[in-house]
Design an enzyme around this catalytic site. Structure first.
Site, PDB file in Angstrom:
ATOM      1  N   GLY A   1       0.837  -1.203   0.000  1.00 25.85           N
ATOM      2  CA  GLY A   1       0.000   0.000   0.000  1.00 25.85           C
ATOM      3  C   GLY A   1       0.868   1.248   0.000  1.00 25.85           C
ATOM      4  O   GLY A   1       2.060   1.204  -0.329  1.00 25.85           O
TER       5      GLY A   1
ATOM      6  N   CYS B   1      -8.401   5.356  -2.313  1.00 26.78           N
ATOM      7  CA  CYS B   1      -9.326   6.413  -1.884  1.00 26.78           C
ATOM      8  C   CYS B   1     -10.157   6.938  -3.060  1.00 26.78           C
ATOM      9  O   CYS B   1     -11.185   7.595  -2.852  1.00 26.78           O
ATOM     10  CB  CYS B   1      -8.560   7.567  -1.253  1.00 26.78           C
TER      11      CYS B   1
ATOM     12  N   GLY C   1      -0.905  -2.705   6.722  1.00 30.71           N
ATOM     13  CA  GLY C   1      -2.157  -1.969   6.525  1.00 30.71           C
ATOM     14  C   GLY C   1      -3.276  -2.330   7.486  1.00 30.71           C
ATOM     15  O   GLY C   1      -3.048  -2.605   8.656  1.00 30.71           O
TER      16      GLY C   1
ATOM     17  N   ALA D   1       8.156  -0.203  10.916  1.00 30.07           N
ATOM     18  CA  ALA D   1       6.754  -0.375  10.512  1.00 30.07           C
ATOM     19  C   ALA D   1       6.167   0.998  10.192  1.00 30.07           C
ATOM     20  O   ALA D   1       6.624   2.020  10.723  1.00 30.07           O
ATOM     21  CB  ALA D   1       5.948  -1.051  11.612  1.00 30.07           C
TER      22      ALA D   1
ATOM     23  N   GLY E   1      -4.163   8.201   3.886  1.00 32.48           N
ATOM     24  CA  GLY E   1      -3.135   7.708   2.974  1.00 32.48           C
ATOM     25  C   GLY E   1      -1.908   8.600   2.966  1.00 32.48           C
ATOM     26  O   GLY E   1      -0.786   8.112   2.798  1.00 32.48           O
TER      27      GLY E   1
END
Lengths: 459, 87
Positions: free
Chosen positions: A14, A47, A111, A277, A298
């Site tokens: 992502g 999105c 995610g 992370a 995002g």
């Protein structure tokens, strides 16, 4: 100093994963970077999916930002449709089935997952989760053949899907347990124009209704049963809370915080050396309250990925606590804000003072002028602004960005009341709505006997 | 698929749910013209959170509450380092 032949593995494709991989290669061009994703694509904008469904955007192609060839050219080894099944922190490996890959630095960007409704019928066909673009492409074809949709939960995604599907001409029902739209994030006075706009688009909103069962025939959903009655439907959009997807990290023994997100520091380092992370799977610090939070936008995931990638590759970058500017379109109305609204200040019990005013987006005589309601939430002692919420026809995003920047730097109601602003009839009114809200707040405080502090340098 | 949750996660989720519920009721009272009646779970567990936890929490000053939240967020006291922003 950049380490030669550094092996970086990124789990997740992502916004956080792809930006981490790209930045790692930029910072250390000698590093080998492998990115594993369980999906068929990377580098697209999930999105944007609701707006393709709503026919605001003609097709899904426009949502792709880069091709996979681009990432190969910059030296990233993308492994599509490849699920990482385990992380071994002692051996410094990840497993993909029976295959094992060694790493010197690991970046976890796994995610989120939607909270799955734990009610009868949740395994029926026709329950759709908005996330993967290939599934969205298939779902879009289904939307051509159906008439009735139920959207479960008035979350930001739920609002976008409701507005877009109503715009597409489908009979759209929004079902939510709360007393107003997005009641867990926004205030009712801010959201009221959104509700009206959605209803004008034809959406039917069912407040105070809990979904208790999905009923179907031949394995397909046909009815949504709620505490307030039943709604017939052809498909259901499940727009419930997003939860961090941290099964792999938990099993590996990486520390998880109270939000369910991975604990990271401001360099995106986890509790384990050389493991980083970023994105929806981590928790970060909220700049106003100092409390860990999780599940942002995002753009936050992208920035965190850049920091994780840079540091994993040998760089030294820090990520600041977040003030969370946000904005979106609900129906035909723009809403947005910064940090927490009035409802969340009440919930946490943070002492606060509310300053509200309504202004306009352009000169009052200029075509296209629209109202803007601004609500500033300030510390009653220092008058430092701690949060804001806004609704209007235009210019909300820019105000949210500006307010976040100002709040981060300690701006008070006095600062906003006396701020300079652009005046140009087609794009800005004489009186800036943010300044009007701050002035209204100070006027209210003056009525209560508040004495403003003298300006620095004043005699 | 997100794995087993800790006590801290359970506590935060419940505290958030019921504190937000109480705040929502205040907002509904303040802006009745913009709100509908929300759904509320019934039973012993919601009763405990609504009638014991929320009233006690609301009597504690914010500075103490914040410490309690941070303590429950990092029960071992190992808070990761983050830059402090203060003006």
């Amino acid at each position: 100093m950049a380490q030669n032949n550094l092996r970086v593995i990124v789990v997740g494709g992502g916004a956080a994963g792809i930006s981490a991989a790209s930045t790692a290669r930029t910072v250390n061009p000698e590093a080998s970077v492998i990115l594993f994703t369980e999906y068929e694509d990377v580098a697209y904008s999930p999105c944007g999916i609701p707006f393709v469904h709503g026919r605001e955007i003609p097709d899904f192609k426009g949502l792709f930002l880069q091709t996979s060839e681009h990432y190969a050219e910059i030296g990233i080894d993308l492994r599509f449709q490849t699920t990482v099944t385990g992380i071994d922190l002692n051996k410094r490996t990840v497993s993909v089935g029976s295959q094992v890959f060694e790493w010197d630095r690991l970046i976890i960007a796994t995610g989120f997952e939607y909270e799955k409704p734990d009610i009868p019928g949740s395994d029926l066909e026709g329950l759709h989760y908005v996330k993967n673009i290939r599934q969205a492409m298939e779902f879009d074809k289904i939307l051509d053949q159906i008439k009735k949709v139920v959207v479960m939960a008035a979350t930001p995604l739920g609002i976008e899907m409701t507005g877009n599907l109503a715009h597409r001409g489908l009979e759209t029902h929004l079902v939510d347990e709360g007393g107003w739209i997005m009641s867990e994030v926004a205030d009712p006075d801010i959201m009221e124009p959104v509700q009206k706009s959605l209803e004008e688009l034809g959406a039917k909103i069912h407040f105070g209704a809990k979904v208790i069962e999905f009923k179907g025939s031949n394995g397909k959903v046909k009815t949504v049963s709620t505490t307030n009655g039943e709604i017939d439907c052809d498909v259901v959009i499940v727009a419930t809370h997003k939860q961090p997807n941290n099964r792999l990290s938990r099993e590996a023994g990486i520390k998880i915080g109270s939000t369910g997100g991975i604990l990271v520091d401001d360099h995106m380092r986890t509790s384990v050396k050389d493991v980083y992370a970023a994105g929806d799977c981590v928790e970060v610090i909220h700049g106003v309250t100092d409390i860990p939070i999780q599940g942002l936008s995002g753009s936050h995931a992208y920035s965190q990925g850049r920091v994780a990638g840079a540091n994993a590759a040998g760089g030294d970058r820090a990520y600041d606590p977040v003030y969370v500017p946000w904005g979106m379109v609900g129906g035909k109305v723009q809403i947005g804000g910064v940090s927490l609204g009035e409802t969340l200040h009440k919930a946490l019990g943070i002492p606060h003072f509310v300053a509200v005013a309504q202004g306009i987006s352009r000169a009052r005589y200029y075509p296209g002028v629209s109202r803007i309601r601004v609500k500033l939430i300030a510390d009653p002692k220092t008058l430092r602004v701690m949060g804001a919420q806004m609704v209007g026809g235009e210019g909300i995003k820019e105000r949210a960005d500006f307010l976040a920047f100002s709040i981060k730097r300690g701006a008070t109601l006095h600062d906003f009341a006396w701020m300079e602003n652009v005046y140009s009839p087609p794009i800005g009114a004489l009186m800036e709505p943010i300044a009007l809200a701050a002035q209204a707040g100070l006027a209210e405080l003056a009525k209560r006997g508040y004495q403003p502090p003298k300006f620095a340098g004043a005699e | 698929m997100t794995g087993k949750k800790s006590f801290g996660e359970w506590l935060r989720k419940n505290a958030e749910t019921y504190l937000l519920e109480a705040a929502s009721d205040e907002m509904i009272a303040r802006y009745p013209e913009f709100c509908a009646k929300p759904y509320r779970d019934k039973g012993f567990i919601p009763f405990f959170w609504r009638n014991i936890f929320v009233p006690i929490y609301s009597r504690i000053p914010w500075s103490v509450r914040k410490k309690m939240i941070l303590l429950s967020s990092y029960p071992t006291g190992e808070r990761p380092h983050w830059k402090r922003i203060s003006y």
